[in-house]
Write an enzyme that holds these catalytic residues in place. Structure first.
Site, PDB file in Angstrom:
ATOM      1  N   GLY A  13     -41.428 -26.274 -52.652  1.00  0.00           N
ATOM      2  CA  GLY A  13     -40.564 -25.671 -51.641  1.00  0.00           C
ATOM      3  C   GLY A  13     -41.300 -24.803 -50.640  1.00  0.00           C
ATOM      4  O   GLY A  13     -41.111 -24.945 -49.424  1.00  0.00           O
ATOM      5  N   THR A  90     -38.809 -30.994 -68.877  1.00  0.00           N
ATOM      6  CA  THR A  90     -38.527 -31.955 -69.931  1.00  0.00           C
ATOM      7  C   THR A  90     -37.684 -31.264 -70.997  1.00  0.00           C
ATOM      8  O   THR A  90     -37.954 -30.130 -71.386  1.00  0.00           O
ATOM      9  CB  THR A  90     -39.839 -32.469 -70.553  1.00  0.00           C
ATOM     10  N   CYS A 272     -46.636 -33.031 -62.741  1.00  0.00           N
ATOM     11  CA  CYS A 272     -45.845 -34.242 -62.527  1.00  0.00           C
ATOM     12  C   CYS A 272     -46.180 -35.421 -63.434  1.00  0.00           C
ATOM     13  O   CYS A 272     -45.274 -36.062 -63.960  1.00  0.00           O
ATOM     14  CB  CYS A 272     -45.998 -34.699 -61.073  1.00  0.00           C
ATOM     15  N   GLN A 274     -47.445 -36.328 -66.497  1.00  0.00           N
ATOM     16  CA  GLN A 274     -46.915 -36.532 -67.845  1.00  0.00           C
ATOM     17  C   GLN A 274     -45.399 -36.471 -67.851  1.00  0.00           C
ATOM     18  O   GLN A 274     -44.729 -37.311 -68.452  1.00  0.00           O
ATOM     19  CB  GLN A 274     -47.489 -35.511 -68.812  1.00  0.00           C
ATOM     20  N   LYS A 275     -44.856 -35.473 -67.166  1.00  0.00           N
ATOM     21  CA  LYS A 275     -43.401 -35.289 -67.151  1.00  0.00           C
ATOM     22  C   LYS A 275     -42.700 -36.516 -66.571  1.00  0.00           C
ATOM     23  O   LYS A 275     -41.702 -37.007 -67.119  1.00  0.00           O
ATOM     24  CB  LYS A 275     -43.059 -34.042 -66.327  1.00  0.00           C
TER      25      LYS A 275
END
Length: 481
Positions: A13, A90, A272, A274-275
């Site tokens: 953001g 997660t 980002c 792995q998630k």
């Protein structure tokens, strides 16, 4: 004047809105967050995140058409376009635990937007979300809208930390997904008009909502897959005497493959990869595609294997124990030119060494001691919750971890050195000085392939470098998983 409000003042953001404000001086941009400390940092001389070039962009616009505020509802109420860039961690319990995305913060944001809005709005998904999230958000907002109309767009970010500002100035593409209705197409065009003030029309891609949502997960999965592929080959290179740098260069010259993301390392990290792959796995399982889910799971398994293989190599090389030995850790961020430690391989490597009772001394030029200590004892996935919901204290009995602000201090009296982030300054260190001040035999374990192995061996080091022909010493002490 068009007004944009972004909910969430994090790594996505903050920089994204700062660049929009810089490139679109006729648009008022407000970034809101409930974390008072984070907003205070955005309004100070020391921003809450480190990103090359970000300081300059923020300082040019802040107070003119770029503002940071904790008055979330006020600025959502006033906005024409609301970007939502909240955490999508997660899940750690319940259905889909360990794989599915927890959309609690997204749902709360959607309900709040519907509650406070008195005029029609475009709501933009900027967080990485599961496919079909937009449909769920639409339902929540429609049932709470009180006659207000909302158009939901998916506008996933494709930033690489360390180069985020340049990526925003000159992106490979901007992707906007929306409903294939007259209202949806009008909303797409409105957002397209914002980006087209500095991005060529040909780079702005438009799709339906589901394609945009899935494209983000797919892009990250493909990139992570490349890293796991070359890391899988790195272990074979060590076993056969091949050099992974030469192999990846040869493979990368094929124009169908290309050279990017083919650098062998101790493993990938960041918020980002792995998630998003775990999320992709869960979506495949929910859609009755177990074989596809298993395929993507393997990318994560190889990454975990690479980290544990590195720790095993360190321990095996040092007479099969690191108990009470000082191991210097150079680099804790998941990559250079960022202070981000989310899912950094350094966490697993340090935990592995601490599990064998090593004493670790850590130096990273951009990561604070508080962050390192929290990362080393925080539960998995805690990092992905908003800062005010993360643990705030660290255990006082962790005597085997020290964080220092100088590479030479970290390596003084050390038995071994692990290079875990590819900071440029680690290539330029005085390794003769480091060697002289270490215990002997002195080991260097290069998890990023940044040092000249031959030069270090001439100094006297025993050197292990991922995917490179093994030092004679290491051939006599093979690592076993």
């Amino acid at each position: 004047m068009v007004k944009i409000c972004c909910i969430g003042a994090g790594y996505v953001g903050g920089p994204t809105m700062a660049v929009i404000a810089l490139k679109c001086p006729s648009i008022e941009v407000v970034v809101v967050d409930i974390s008072k400390s984070r907003i205070a940092a955005w309004n100070s001389d020391k921003l809450p995140i480190y990103e090359p070039g970000l300081d300059e962009v923020v300082k040019k616009c802040r107070g003119k058409n770029l503002f940071f505020s904790t008055e979330v509802e006020k600025h959502v109420y006033e906005a024409d376009i609301v970007f939502v860039s909240v955490n999508t961690p997660t899940k750690t319990r319940g259905l889909g635990a360990g794989k599915a995305a927890d959309l609690t913060y997204w749902e709360n944001a959607a309900r709040m937007i519907a509650d406070v809005s008195k005029s029609d709005k475009i709501v933009v998904e900027k967080s990485t979300v599961p496919v079909k999230t937009a449909e769920a958000i639409e339902k929540i907002m429609t049932h709470n809208a009180k006659g207000i109309k909302f158009q939901i767009l998916s506008n996933p970010e494709f930033l690489a930390e360390g180069t985020a500002i340049q990526d925003l100035f000159n992106p490979d593409r901007v992707l906007i997904g929306g409903r294939e209705t007259p209202e949806g197409e009008k909303a797409i065009q409105t957002l397209k008009n914002v980006y087209s003030q500095w991005i060529p029309e040909g780079k702005i891609l438009t799709t339906n909502l589901w394609s945009a949502e899935l494209s983000k997960l797919a892009a990250n999965a493909f990139l992570a897959q490349r890293i796991s592929s070359v890391n899988a080959l790195s272990s074979l290179c060590e076993a056969t005497g091949a050099n992974v740098n030469q192999v990846s260069y040869a493979v990368g010259t094929d124009t169908r493959i290309g050279p990017k993301f083919l650098n062998a390392s101790v493993g990938f990290g960041g918020s980002c990869f792995q998630k998003d792959i775990l999320n992709l796995v869960y979506i495949c399982e929910c859609n009755g595609l177990p074989e596809v889910a298993e395929y993507w799971k393997q990318v994560i398994k190889i990454n975990d294997y690479q980290k544990s293989r590195f720790v095993n190599r360190v321990v095996a090389s040092m007479f099969n124990t690191v108990s009470n030995k000082k191991i210097a850790i150079l680099g804790f961020a998941f990559k250079k030119d960022t202070g981000d430690t989310r899912e950094t391989p350094a966490i697993d490597v340090c935990k592995g060494l601490l599990g064998d009772k090593a004493r670790v001394s850590i130096f990273d030029p951009q990561v604070t001691e508080d962050q390192i200590q929290r990362d080393l004892w925080m539960n998995k996935f805690d990092w992905d919750h908003p800062i005010h919901l993360q643990p705030t204290s660290t255990p006082s009995n962790e005597k085997n971890v020290s964080v220092v602000w100088d590479a030479y201090e970290a390596t003084k009296d050390a038995d071994g050195v692990c290079i875990l982030t590819e900071w440029d300054e680690f290539k330029k260190l005085d390794y003769q000085k480091i060697y002289d001040n270490m215990r002997k035999p002195a080991f260097v374990f290069d998890g990023r392939n940044v040092v000249d192995c031959d030069k270090l061996r001439e100094i006297g080091f025993i050197v292990y470098s991922i995917g490179k022909p093994l030092d004679p010493w290491l051939k006599d002490m093979p690592a076993v998983a």
